[in-house]
Design a protein around this motif. Sequence first.
Motif, PDB file in Angstrom:
ATOM      1  N   THR A  31      40.243  33.585  37.627  1.00 17.86           N
ATOM      2  CA  THR A  31      41.642  33.915  37.289  1.00 17.86           C
ATOM      3  C   THR A  31      41.688  34.489  35.870  1.00 17.86           C
ATOM      4  O   THR A  31      41.063  33.936  34.956  1.00 17.86           O
ATOM      5  N   THR A  32      42.447  35.561  35.687  1.00 15.47           N
ATOM      6  CA  THR A  32      42.572  36.191  34.360  1.00 15.47           C
ATOM      7  C   THR A  32      43.571  35.434  33.477  1.00 15.47           C
ATOM      8  O   THR A  32      44.624  35.018  33.946  1.00 15.47           O
ATOM      9  N   SER A  34      44.996  34.922  29.032  1.00 14.66           N
ATOM     10  CA  SER A  34      44.916  35.389  27.646  1.00 14.66           C
ATOM     11  C   SER A  34      45.365  34.313  26.662  1.00 14.66           C
ATOM     12  O   SER A  34      45.195  34.483  25.462  1.00 14.66           O
ATOM     13  N   SER A  35      45.945  33.224  27.164  1.00 17.31           N
ATOM     14  CA  SER A  35      46.477  32.202  26.259  1.00 17.31           C
ATOM     15  C   SER A  35      45.386  31.225  25.858  1.00 17.31           C
ATOM     16  O   SER A  35      44.944  30.409  26.676  1.00 17.31           O
ATOM     17  N   GLY A  48      49.461  28.376  33.897  1.00 22.56           N
ATOM     18  CA  GLY A  48      50.641  28.003  34.681  1.00 22.56           C
ATOM     19  C   GLY A  48      50.280  26.928  35.692  1.00 22.56           C
ATOM     20  O   GLY A  48      49.271  27.047  36.394  1.00 22.56           O
ATOM     21  N   GLU A  51      49.466  27.810  39.287  1.00 21.04           N
ATOM     22  CA  GLU A  51      48.333  28.677  39.603  1.00 21.04           C
ATOM     23  C   GLU A  51      47.178  27.873  40.201  1.00 21.04           C
ATOM     24  O   GLU A  51      46.967  26.708  39.856  1.00 21.04           O
ATOM     25  N   ASN A  52      46.439  28.537  41.062  1.00 22.81           N
ATOM     26  CA  ASN A  52      45.293  27.876  41.680  1.00 22.81           C
ATOM     27  C   ASN A  52      44.300  27.404  40.618  1.00 22.81           C
ATOM     28  O   ASN A  52      43.720  26.320  40.740  1.00 22.81           O
ATOM     29  N   ALA A  53      44.132  28.203  39.566  1.00 16.23           N
ATOM     30  CA  ALA A  53      43.184  27.843  38.496  1.00 16.23           C
ATOM     31  C   ALA A  53      43.509  26.457  37.939  1.00 16.23           C
ATOM     32  O   ALA A  53      42.602  25.639  37.721  1.00 16.23           O
ATOM     33  N   ILE A  82      46.072  38.759  41.942  1.00 18.73           N
ATOM     34  CA  ILE A  82      45.878  38.033  43.207  1.00 18.73           C
ATOM     35  C   ILE A  82      45.950  36.538  42.902  1.00 18.73           C
ATOM     36  O   ILE A  82      45.396  36.075  41.911  1.00 18.73           O
ATOM     37  N   SER A  83      46.649  35.779  43.758  1.00 20.81           N
ATOM     38  CA  SER A  83      46.786  34.344  43.509  1.00 20.81           C
ATOM     39  C   SER A  83      46.487  33.530  44.768  1.00 20.81           C
ATOM     40  O   SER A  83      46.814  33.947  45.878  1.00 20.81           O
ATOM     41  N   LYS A  87      38.526  35.405  45.181  1.00 19.63           N
ATOM     42  CA  LYS A  87      38.506  36.661  44.419  1.00 19.63           C
ATOM     43  C   LYS A  87      37.104  37.181  44.109  1.00 19.63           C
ATOM     44  O   LYS A  87      36.922  38.379  43.937  1.00 19.63           O
TER      45      LYS A  87
END
Length: 192
Positions: A31-32, A34-35, A48, A51-53, A82-83, A87
């Motif tokens: 998963t991409t 930036s925070s 979040g 999110e799956n991550a 993509i969520s 991936k």
Amino acid sequence: MKQSFKTSKLYYGFPIFILGYQDQNFGHNITTCSSSYSLGDWLVIGVGAEENAAEQIKHYQKFTVNIPDENLMLEMEQAGFISHREKLERLGVHYEISERTQAPILEDCPVVLDCQVDRIVEKEGICHIFAKIVERLVDPELLDEKGHFKNDRFAPIYFMGDGHQRVYRYLDKRVDIKGSFIKKARKKDGKN
Ligand SMILES: Cc1cc2nc3c(=O)[nH]c(=O)nc-3n(C[C@H](O)[C@H](O)[C@H](O)COP(=O)(O)O)c2cc1C
């Protein structure tokens, strides 16, 4: 005078990274993001809660931070759109599995951090994940003969913008060594 600025968000330049993690449904996934911030061996990332991550990292408590450069723009964007799907195979990303965290290490990311979760604070739909960096991996071209990081050879992508528009920013080649401005100012003042 500065102007008060109303916006839902203001990202003032954060390096993009691709989280690699074990996945209960798909084996491994990415998963991409930036925070983040890093201080010493600590890394804190914001993911979040939906999110799956977040769900998978909560479960396995380990992940990798894969820092791409310009060469991986397409895959990086797709992994951020993509969520809740597989991936790695879908995007044809090459990877190996970390011995320490069992998370994917992306071959095309020049810098990778292996991370172990210390705690997760969930607030207002965001998981603040506090992690210890257990290993730092870099492409050999990024190390000089003494094993020091070649700062000028690595150009991560920065994420910047507000609620209106968000953009990618790239680094140029300029580098200054910390303290060089103080040295120059002292020299100008006739001090050593
Ligand atoms: C450049 C970029 C930066 C992003 N930064 C974050 C971030 O810091 N935290 C986050 O939770 N999601 C971030 N996202 C959004 C997630 O990557 C996106 O919601 C993704 O589809 C979630 O996938 P998953 O549900 O499979 O984990 C970012 C996306 C992009 C393209």
